[in-house]
Design an enzyme around this catalytic site. Sequence first.
Site, mmCIF file in Angstrom:
data_model
loop_
_atom_site.group_PDB
_atom_site.id
_atom_site.type_symbol
_atom_site.label_atom_id
_atom_site.label_comp_id
_atom_site.label_asym_id
_atom_site.label_seq_id
_atom_site.Cartn_x
_atom_site.Cartn_y
_atom_site.Cartn_z
ATOM 1 N N HIS A 97 0.821 -1.207 0.000
ATOM 2 C CA HIS A 97 0.000 0.000 0.000
ATOM 3 C C HIS A 97 0.864 1.270 0.000
ATOM 4 C CE1 HIS A 97 -3.840 -2.163 1.662
ATOM 5 N NE2 HIS A 97 -3.382 -2.674 0.543
ATOM 6 N N HIS A 152 -1.001 -13.040 -1.101
ATOM 7 C CA HIS A 152 -2.382 -13.509 -0.950
ATOM 8 C C HIS A 152 -2.429 -14.993 -0.626
ATOM 9 C CE1 HIS A 152 -3.783 -9.917 -3.646
ATOM 10 N NE2 HIS A 152 -3.422 -9.550 -2.438
#
Length: 705
Positions: A214, A463
């Site tokens: 991010h 992920h």
Amino acid sequence: MKRSQQLIALGLLVTLQCCVLTVRSDDNGKCALLIPGATTSTCISYEAINRAFNAAKEITRLGGPQSKSKELSDIEIDVLGRTIVETSRILAKEFKLAPDAIHMGLPMIDTRHTVINQYCPVKYQRPQCKVQRYREPDGMCNNLENPHWGAVMAPFRRLLPPNFQDGVSAPRISVTGSELPTARLVSTLTHKDMGFHDHAVTIYLPAWGQLIDHDMAMGAESKDPRTNSEPKCCNVPPNQRHQACWPIDIPSADPFYKLFRRTCLDFVRSGAGVREQCKLGTRIAVNTVSAYLDASFVYGSDLETMNKLRVFKAGQLKSNAMNRHKGMKDLLPPQMENPDANCKRPSKDVHCFMAGDARVNQQMMLVALHTILMREHNRIALELSKINSHWDDERIFQETRHIIAAIVQQITYNEFLPMVLGKEVMERYSLLGERQGMLNKYNSKLEATLPTAFFAAAFRFGHSLIPNALERWSTTHKFIGSRRLSDIINKPFDVYTGNTCDEYLTGFMNQISQAVDDSVSQELTNHLFRDETSGFGSDLASLNIQRGRDHGVPSYNAYREFCGLRRARSWNDLAGAFTNETLHMYMQAYKTPDDLDLWSAGVSERPLPGSMVGPVFGCIMGETFKNLRLGDRFWFENAGQPSSFTQEQVNEIRKVKLSRVICDNSDHIETVQVYVMVLPDSEINPRVACKSGILPRINLSKWKE
């Protein structure tokens, strides 16, 4: 780049230079680009470009020219980007351009001599850069020769030419000419929830990975002009869908969604971006945050966000002091503006949190790390204000921000990357940290802009690491309980109560991460952003596969060749790359190895020795993090720059570990393992007292003026 591609690029460059030297802005008949051919050359004139752009405007409904200084909205940038892509498509069709000519040739055209220039905002022109000590919030002018590199709204760069069906923007199809298997089929065949654990890595590793993801990346979204939010696709008749809708078909025999009679998953293509000087070429996606490791998740990637987060007193960031009377540290400030954005509030009097990145509330790993980094900023700023009482608020704030960015770089390259990539890959890409002296390897020719393959595939390896539930442990390292991941996505309200923040922070250092492999938690493949009333959510594996296709990311096989591996000519050539079961599933889903999607195959690769990832993801990440380090003028170990720390200050930053940051900014945690991204081990990673001298604290007296 292959030799043939280099020759084409060189030929295009030479011919362009010839044309530019003779063209005049008012001489529309001259060649804007001359493409050499075997028998004749193709001349694309400025007049042809103007015709194509005017035709494209009619298709995309682009309005008239705006003021050059006007800040365009996300929707306006998307429309301009689509108009430029449509212009490129019209030219490609008219002049029968090959994909190489579209990708490498069209962007060489100087659009300042075309009607496009009237529509190109000033932010896409070359700025005047000032050399100064502190970074611009948007990353602009980090590279003085190429100011847009790594900056907000810069296009993701390409390691390989894009693979679009039409050479311009249509998503990739099979090399056989048929459609690729639907992303959901690949997900259900290959990415089942097998629950394998990594036997060394804790939840802090994927948590830190998402935090720096991010920091570095956020793709532009396509938005519906009526709602200013991402459009819905599945429950809308095809002829009424937003033009960016590209829903994922769900096979009729899907083992999960057939229970709910679902036939598609919502998916919207990324917003179309605009290149510097509004140049022509293939469809691009842009990064809406700065690519550099600059702690923008704490401070924001624009001045407006940064100012909203500041107290403007003693260099402090805003915080929530609701628990101070309990002897506890401050929480992140509440999100008062657009309180329902990325937040599922149980009532109007409960708020999510505000930080430099709007995705802070996604799940507890992010909220907890955002909280301790905000506290670390305020702790350092307070100490600096005492050490240098003559410093004003601005100096304290900016110097603290400078230090926090350095700490993020230190932890990433000395704790996170060695575990993910392993020593061999770290050495190959010059990623190993310096132990003494300065780095002195800044290279302005290295572009820190993130590659599309990194953003849309390789750095989504994490992920695979995410578990079904997040555990809470007491500060004495006893298990308390867990929360199902889908129950707390965009609902971070646990943190408001008692010692919950500490319990998650302690839980992350005790809970084992999943392994990097083809197995993905069903919390992510069936219940992502689950709607409580429906019982199902979306599928992150499918979204990753579809996103790669959306961005024109070439196949896994193409990246094997890029990374120095042998290109697979048959399925047998991949026998050593994956487990037999995974390879068998790929043979069921895809027609040929040339069709394999990069994200799916990348997480499924057998890991390299001492690494968590395989050779292709190791190569893409290694190349990216090399450029992020050596191509960052503000890197904390660089000498000879206005931004440079002193040698003594660099030595202090090198002492910092994530465990120290947790010790200093939790409420009651007293013991941690030295490296919190790895499970404790009495010999090589012992659990130690925060008060002990084993975890040194940064000595800020080295900043005394």
